[in-house]
Design an enzyme around this catalytic site. Structure first.
Site, PDB file in Angstrom:
ATOM      1  N   ASP A 166       1.338  -6.835  11.208  1.00  0.00           N
ATOM      2  CA  ASP A 166       0.718  -5.509  11.194  1.00  0.00           C
ATOM      3  C   ASP A 166      -0.605  -5.615  10.466  1.00  0.00           C
ATOM      4  O   ASP A 166      -0.752  -6.388   9.517  1.00  0.00           O
ATOM      5  CB  ASP A 166       1.632  -4.453  10.571  1.00  0.00           C
TER       6      ASP A 166
ATOM      7  N   GLU B  10       5.893   5.863   2.370  1.00  0.00           N
ATOM      8  CA  GLU B  10       6.281   5.020   1.239  1.00  0.00           C
ATOM      9  C   GLU B  10       5.820   5.556  -0.106  1.00  0.00           C
ATOM     10  O   GLU B  10       6.035   4.904  -1.135  1.00  0.00           O
ATOM     11  CB  GLU B  10       5.726   3.612   1.455  1.00  0.00           C
TER      12      GLU B  10
END
Length: 237
Positions: free
Chosen positions: A19, A106
């Protein structure tokens, strides 16, 4: 003598991915594919005003090399989830063969866990309706167990879990749930990328990964997923 050791592909898995965001700058996806990576998640947006300034370039390059791809949104719990869903949808066009969009969640940002659950659920439902496929939830190990563990409302979403260090294999401690992707390091490397990059594995075969994608490109049995029709429209400018 000391050597600068970097992480490579995790043993025991057949499907590997990366990613990327602006931190990796321009990515040469031809070299990434040659290095054996099968999928990539590319940062597209954050909050309701920020767009990753390397997204368009990396999205186009990944498409040209036909690596399986999708985009992720970095979620800010304090910001209106309707505005965040609309911001993402304005900038990301998914096609047949792309993986589901990703909610990267997150951080608490001082918001209560219950509010985070409510706002994340709104974003997920809006994006599911927009693209006709269930999004993936990306989060780290501790955040997952604080916010999503044992919550039936989130059971249907695939989980992409971040767990580093000496973890042999992530355990979600939830008898109903298995992770789909595992980000096992943020200190990896790949041909075509200068510096560190996040490395991931997929829990399954390449055909299983293709089944997760928007139907119509791969010669696999598509997953049949019901998409609700009563949600607000997002993505119009």
């Amino acid at each position: 003598m000391f050597f600068n050791l970097t992480f490579r592909k995790r043993p025991g898995y057949s499907v590997h991915g990366i990613d990327v965001s602006h931190y990796q700058k321009s990515v040469d996806f031809k070299e990434v594919v040659k290095d054996g990576f099968s999928f990539v998640f590319i940062k597209a947006t954050e909050g309701k005003h920020l767009k990753d300034h390397h997204f368009d370039e990396n999205w186009k390059s990944a498409h040209e090399e036909e690596i399986i791809k999708s985009a992720y949104h970095f979620f800010r719990p304090k910001i209106d989830p309707y505005a965040q869903a609309n911001w993402f949808a304005q900038h990301v066009k998914l096609d047949k063969g792309d993986l589901p969009p990703v909610l990267d969640i997150e951080t608490f940002d001082g918001v209560s866990i219950q509010t985070i659950r409510e706002n994340a659920s709104i974003w997920l439902n809006l994006i599911e309706k927009k693209y006709g496929i269930r999004p993936i939830i990306y989060t780290n190990y501790s955040f997952y167990h604080d916010v999503f563990y044992n919550r039936k409302a989130f059971d249907k979403y695939p989980i992409w879990i971040a767990a580093y260090g000496k973890v042999f294999k992530p355990n979600l401690q939830d008898e109903r749930k298995e992770w789909s992707m595992w980000q096992y390091t943020d200190k990896g490397n790949s041909r075509g990328i200068d510096g560190d990059v996040d490395l991931n594995v997929f829990y399954g075969t390449i055909e299983d990964l293709q089944r997760m994608c928007i139907p119509g490109k791969y010669n696999v049995n598509d997953l049949k997923i019901h998409i609700p029709k009563s949600l607000p429209k997002v993505g119009s400018r």
